[in-house]
Design an enzyme around this catalytic site. Structure first.
Site, PDB file in Angstrom:
ATOM      1  N   ASP A 129       0.824  -1.219   0.000  1.00  9.84           N
ATOM      2  CA  ASP A 129       0.000   0.000   0.000  1.00  9.84           C
ATOM      3  C   ASP A 129       0.855   1.264   0.000  1.00  9.84           C
ATOM      4  O   ASP A 129       0.475   2.290   0.552  1.00  9.84           O
ATOM      5  CB  ASP A 129      -0.960   0.023   1.202  1.00  9.84           C
ATOM      6  CG  ASP A 129      -1.814  -1.226   1.243  1.00  9.84           C
ATOM      7  OD1 ASP A 129      -2.394  -1.553   0.198  1.00  9.84           O
ATOM      8  OD2 ASP A 129      -1.875  -1.886   2.284  1.00  9.84           O
ATOM      9  N   LYS A 171       1.816   2.280  -4.950  1.00  6.68           N
ATOM     10  CA  LYS A 171       2.385   1.756  -6.203  1.00  6.68           C
ATOM     11  C   LYS A 171       1.488   2.073  -7.375  1.00  6.68           C
ATOM     12  O   LYS A 171       1.941   2.411  -8.449  1.00  6.68           O
ATOM     13  CB  LYS A 171       2.484   0.235  -6.090  1.00  6.68           C
ATOM     14  CG  LYS A 171       3.850  -0.286  -6.033  1.00  6.68           C
ATOM     15  CD  LYS A 171       3.901  -1.801  -5.984  1.00  6.68           C
ATOM     16  CE  LYS A 171       2.651  -2.512  -5.621  1.00  6.68           C
ATOM     17  NZ  LYS A 171       2.577  -3.064  -4.276  1.00  6.68           N
ATOM     18  N   LYS A 228      -0.413   4.497  -8.248  1.00  4.69           N
ATOM     19  CA  LYS A 228      -0.225   5.803  -8.901  1.00  4.69           C
ATOM     20  C   LYS A 228       1.075   5.827  -9.716  1.00  4.69           C
ATOM     21  O   LYS A 228       1.092   6.295 -10.847  1.00  4.69           O
ATOM     22  CB  LYS A 228      -0.205   6.927  -7.864  1.00  4.69           C
ATOM     23  CG  LYS A 228       0.230   8.232  -8.481  1.00  4.69           C
ATOM     24  CD  LYS A 228       0.313   9.402  -7.541  1.00  4.69           C
ATOM     25  CE  LYS A 228       1.189  10.464  -8.202  1.00  4.69           C
ATOM     26  NZ  LYS A 228       1.221  11.727  -7.491  1.00  4.69           N
ATOM     27  N   GLY A 232      -5.229  -4.791  -4.905  1.00  6.46           N
ATOM     28  CA  GLY A 232      -5.920  -3.602  -4.430  1.00  6.46           C
ATOM     29  C   GLY A 232      -5.206  -2.287  -4.665  1.00  6.46           C
ATOM     30  O   GLY A 232      -4.996  -1.527  -3.740  1.00  6.46           O
ATOM     31  N   HIS A 233      -4.797  -2.022  -5.910  1.00  7.65           N
ATOM     32  CA  HIS A 233      -4.285  -0.688  -6.246  1.00  7.65           C
ATOM     33  C   HIS A 233      -5.450   0.261  -6.444  1.00  7.65           C
ATOM     34  O   HIS A 233      -6.439  -0.105  -7.056  1.00  7.65           O
ATOM     35  CB  HIS A 233      -3.548  -0.697  -7.588  1.00  7.65           C
ATOM     36  CG  HIS A 233      -2.263  -1.425  -7.559  1.00  7.65           C
ATOM     37  ND1 HIS A 233      -1.326  -1.235  -6.588  1.00  7.65           N
ATOM     38  CD2 HIS A 233      -1.747  -2.328  -8.403  1.00  7.65           C
ATOM     39  CE1 HIS A 233      -0.294  -2.016  -6.847  1.00  7.65           C
ATOM     40  NE2 HIS A 233      -0.533  -2.686  -7.935  1.00  7.65           N
ATOM     41  N   THR A 260      -6.470 -12.289   3.109  1.00  5.02           N
ATOM     42  CA  THR A 260      -7.672 -11.655   2.572  1.00  5.02           C
ATOM     43  C   THR A 260      -8.778 -12.692   2.306  1.00  5.02           C
ATOM     44  O   THR A 260      -9.836 -12.342   1.809  1.00  5.02           O
ATOM     45  CB  THR A 260      -7.360 -10.892   1.265  1.00  5.02           C
ATOM     46  OG1 THR A 260      -6.631 -11.765   0.406  1.00  5.02           O
ATOM     47  CG2 THR A 260      -6.530  -9.652   1.533  1.00  5.02           C
ATOM     48  N   ARG A 300       2.039 -29.762  -6.175  1.00  2.00           N
ATOM     49  CA  ARG A 300       1.885 -30.378  -7.504  1.00  2.00           C
ATOM     50  C   ARG A 300       0.500 -30.971  -7.732  1.00  2.00           C
ATOM     51  O   ARG A 300       0.326 -31.979  -8.386  1.00  2.00           O
ATOM     52  CB  ARG A 300       3.000 -31.417  -7.736  1.00  2.00           C
ATOM     53  CG  ARG A 300       4.346 -30.725  -7.858  1.00  2.00           C
ATOM     54  CD  ARG A 300       5.498 -31.629  -7.709  1.00  2.00           C
ATOM     55  NE  ARG A 300       5.588 -32.177  -6.357  1.00  2.00           N
ATOM     56  CZ  ARG A 300       6.561 -32.946  -5.930  1.00  2.00           C
ATOM     57  NH1 ARG A 300       7.536 -33.278  -6.747  1.00  2.00           N
ATOM     58  NH2 ARG A 300       6.592 -33.389  -4.698  1.00  2.00           N
ATOM     59  N   GLN A 304       1.564  -6.711  -3.498  1.00  2.00           N
ATOM     60  CA  GLN A 304       2.045  -6.799  -2.115  1.00  2.00           C
ATOM     61  C   GLN A 304       3.402  -6.080  -2.041  1.00  2.00           C
ATOM     62  O   GLN A 304       3.566  -5.090  -2.722  1.00  2.00           O
ATOM     63  CB  GLN A 304       2.127  -8.250  -1.617  1.00  2.00           C
ATOM     64  CG  GLN A 304       0.779  -8.917  -1.477  1.00  2.00           C
ATOM     65  CD  GLN A 304       0.292  -9.514  -2.779  1.00  2.00           C
ATOM     66  OE1 GLN A 304       1.037 -10.168  -3.473  1.00  2.00           O
ATOM     67  NE2 GLN A 304      -0.951  -9.300  -3.114  1.00  2.00           N
ATOM     68  N   PRO A 321      -8.929  -0.794   8.711  1.00  4.40           N
ATOM     69  CA  PRO A 321      -8.002   0.292   9.032  1.00  4.40           C
ATOM     70  C   PRO A 321      -6.585  -0.276   9.067  1.00  4.40           C
ATOM     71  O   PRO A 321      -6.366  -1.365   9.575  1.00  4.40           O
ATOM     72  CB  PRO A 321      -8.424   0.761  10.426  1.00  4.40           C
ATOM     73  CG  PRO A 321      -9.455  -0.164  10.906  1.00  4.40           C
ATOM     74  CD  PRO A 321      -9.840  -1.116   9.822  1.00  4.40           C
TER      75      PRO A 321
HETATM   76  P1  GDP Z   1      -0.949   0.632  -3.682  1.00  6.41           P
HETATM   77  O1  GDP Z   1      -1.612  -0.692  -3.643  1.00  6.41           O
HETATM   78  O2  GDP Z   1       0.494   0.535  -3.297  1.00  6.41           O
HETATM   79  O3  GDP Z   1      -1.188   1.396  -4.944  1.00  6.41           O
HETATM   80  O4  GDP Z   1      -1.603   1.473  -2.534  1.00  6.41           O
HETATM   81  P2  GDP Z   1      -3.095   1.965  -2.421  1.00  6.41           P
HETATM   82  O5  GDP Z   1      -3.944   1.533  -3.512  1.00  6.41           O
HETATM   83  O6  GDP Z   1      -3.529   1.675  -1.058  1.00  6.41           O
HETATM   84  O7  GDP Z   1      -2.842   3.500  -2.664  1.00  6.41           O
HETATM   85  C1  GDP Z   1      -2.661   4.327  -1.701  1.00  6.41           C
HETATM   86  C2  GDP Z   1      -3.649   5.464  -1.713  1.00  6.41           C
HETATM   87  O8  GDP Z   1      -2.908   6.641  -1.615  1.00  6.41           O
HETATM   88  C3  GDP Z   1      -4.510   5.666  -2.935  1.00  6.41           C
HETATM   89  O9  GDP Z   1      -5.752   6.137  -2.509  1.00  6.41           O
HETATM   90  C4  GDP Z   1      -3.760   6.712  -3.733  1.00  6.41           C
HETATM   91  O10 GDP Z   1      -4.575   7.511  -4.556  1.00  6.41           O
HETATM   92  C5  GDP Z   1      -3.220   7.556  -2.650  1.00  6.41           C
HETATM   93  N1  GDP Z   1      -1.964   8.222  -2.951  1.00  6.41           N
HETATM   94  C6  GDP Z   1      -0.922   7.806  -3.712  1.00  6.41           C
HETATM   95  N2  GDP Z   1       0.066   8.708  -3.682  1.00  6.41           N
HETATM   96  C7  GDP Z   1      -0.355   9.723  -2.882  1.00  6.41           C
HETATM   97  C8  GDP Z   1       0.234  10.937  -2.432  1.00  6.41           C
HETATM   98  O11 GDP Z   1       1.370  11.286  -2.759  1.00  6.41           O
HETATM   99  N3  GDP Z   1      -0.490  11.724  -1.587  1.00  6.41           N
HETATM  100  C9  GDP Z   1      -1.739  11.383  -1.164  1.00  6.41           C
HETATM  101  N4  GDP Z   1      -2.378  12.210  -0.343  1.00  6.41           N
HETATM  102  N5  GDP Z   1      -2.329  10.249  -1.569  1.00  6.41           N
HETATM  103  C10 GDP Z   1      -1.653   9.428  -2.412  1.00  6.41           C
END
Ligand code: GDP
Length: 442
Positions: free
Chosen positions: A17, A20, A22, A44-45, A134, A148, A228, A311
């Site tokens: 999380d 990645k 973005k 879950g990105h 999960t 196998r 992950q 959370p």
């Molecule tokens: P991933 O699986 O590593 O992509 O992590 P997540 O999906 O949990 O992404 C993390 C969250 O942080 C997403 O809601 C993104 O839009 C948000 N996010 C990513 N980069 C930034 C940042 O630089 N600042 C903020 N405020 N949010 C960000």
């Protein structure tokens, strides 16, 4: 770029999380092919493009760009139902996903309904020592692969083979399922559920390692997207509180069939603080008197599981763990996300060393119980207490924020080539003359 080849692996350096999604999405523009090499629909990105939010569990983030080809590599485990749910969801959001632009390895393994049932029983059996999975059947599907007994995509394409494998595997699975008071599953029912999905999957199936070999001949640029993260790697992570596959850089080669020496770069994603979902050791976790800080960060950073909504546990940046990740993966550059989340902080702590029972330790411990005993050694930096949200140039950052970034980079020993200052694509700083910049320029 080496001899015209550009193959970059992108990996979370911490417990996942890191944001990645973005960074992959940003980089994907520069690549022709985006592939995943391990894991299943537990990734879950979250990616935001303008007004639209995409949550990707199984498909590579490149799927959002219609001119990219995406690949699910042989190292993955694929739940056919989840696969089509995600494709249908993409189509509903206006993204066309056809077999021409999405290839599924014939050697990937399938997640079957009994894997989901077994995931529940195995967590129940572990009680207090549960892993916090999960519950999507991913672990049991990898167990069958190593045992196998697994059903590969190519096996399932033949109805006879699929039926026999289901019958055989179910005999054993049902014994465990029934032992834990769950109703037994029926082979006919499973076959009737899975086979139509496999038929729908058929046009997507490809010999993906050969596809990569051909793509390299045409100098196509390939981005390999880890799911992950490093500290959840089944070999190198905080075992047993890990995932069932190898997100680390070596896994990218095994999970795609791309030879290791063809990989030209490895990019690590780190966040200005840490989080962890599920159980397991977390030396820099904010506990007790730091509960308020954890709540602030959780709130500002929206730290709730994008799949499970759980959370996330929050903690300070851990340079020891991140150095370990850098050694394992050979990061050429780091992307640092969520700088803006720390805008409100008076002081920021960074863990620069570990101590167990008063003794300093230099390496990341292999034993989770040792990790639980660690006393982190912190350095405290002054916060910048002004808004960095959306800043796009390093020189526009407050001096204290620049110092903080430099401090992290020095304590990990790898350049920070990208700083993310918000969830949107353009809320990003790419540092001039960095390795990262060269990847963006290509
Ligand atoms: P991933 O699986 O590593 O992509 O992590 P997540 O999906 O949990 O992404 C993390 C969250 O942080 C997403 O809601 C993104 O839009 C948000 N996010 C990513 N980069 C930034 C940042 O630089 N600042 C903020 N405020 N949010 C960000």
């Amino acid at each position: 770029m080496i001899n015209g080849i550009m193959i970059i692996v992108i990996i979370g350096a911490q417990w996942g999380d890191e944001g990645k999604g973005k960074v992959v999405d940003l980089l994907a523009d520069r690549f022709d092919i985006v592939a995943r090499y391990q894991g299943g629909h537990n990734a879950g990105h979250s990616v935001y493009v303008g007004e639209k939010a995409f949550v990707l569990r199984l498909l590579p983030s490149g799927i959002i760009h219609e001119d990219k080809t995406c690949v699910l590599g042989n190292g993955m485990v694929i739940d056919p139902k989840a696969f089509f749910e995600e494709i249908d969801q993409m189509q509903n959001q206006g993204i066309s996903v056809t077999p021409k632009r999405l290839k599924v390895s014939s050697r990937a393994h399938l997640i079957m309904p009994y894997h989901r049932a077994l995931d529940h029983t195995s967590e129940e059996r572990l009680g207090n020592e549960k892993i916090g999975t999960t519950l999507r059947g991913i672990g049991p599907a990898y167990e069958d692969k190593a045992g196998r007994r697994g059903i590969r995509v190519s096996d399932a394409l033949s109805p006879e083979v699929l039926r026999i494998r289901i019958e055989r595997n179910l005999e054993e699975a049902n014994r465990i399922i029934v032992l834990y008071g769950q109703p037994p599953l029926y082979a006919d029912q499973i076959f009737n559920e899975i086979f139509p999905l496999v038929e729908r999957l058929r046009p997507f199936v490809a010999e993906t390692s050969h596809f990569f070999a051909e793509a390299k001949k045409q100098n196509k640029k390939i981005l390999l997207e880890g799911a992950q993260a490093t500290l959840l790697d089944v070999d190198h992570g905080t075992y047993p509180y890990v995932t069932s596959s190898n997100p680390t850089a070596g896994g990218a080669s095994v999970g795609t069939g791309i030879p290791p020496h063809h990989i030209t770069g490895v990019l690590g994603i780190v966040r200005t603080y840490l989080t962890r979902v599920g159980e397991g050791p977390f030396p820099t976790e904010m506990l007790d008197e730091e509960e308020d800080m954890a709540n602030l960060i959780r709130q500002r950073g929206n730290e709730y599981g994008s799949v499970t909504k759980r959370p996330r546990r929050c903690g300070w940046f851990d340079a020891v763990a991140t150095r370990y990740a850098a050694e394992l993966n050979g990061f050429n550059s780091l992307a640092l996300t969520k700088l803006d989340v720390l805008d409100a902080l008076e002081e920021i702590k960074v863990c620069v060393g570990y101590e167990i029972d008063g003794k300093k330790i230099e390496t990341f411990p292999a034993v989770s119980q040792d990790l639980q005993k660690i006393k982190p050694i912190y350095e405290t930096l002054e916060g910048w207490k002004s808004e960095t949200l959306g800043i796009t140039k390093a020189e526009d950052l407050p001096a204290k924020a620049r110092e903080y970034v430099e401090f992290l980079s020095n304590s990990v020993g790898v350049e920070i080539g990208l700083i993310s200052t918000g969830p949107e694509r353009d809320q990003t700083i790419i540092l001039p003359d960095s390795v990262m910049e060269s990847w963006f320029k290509n």
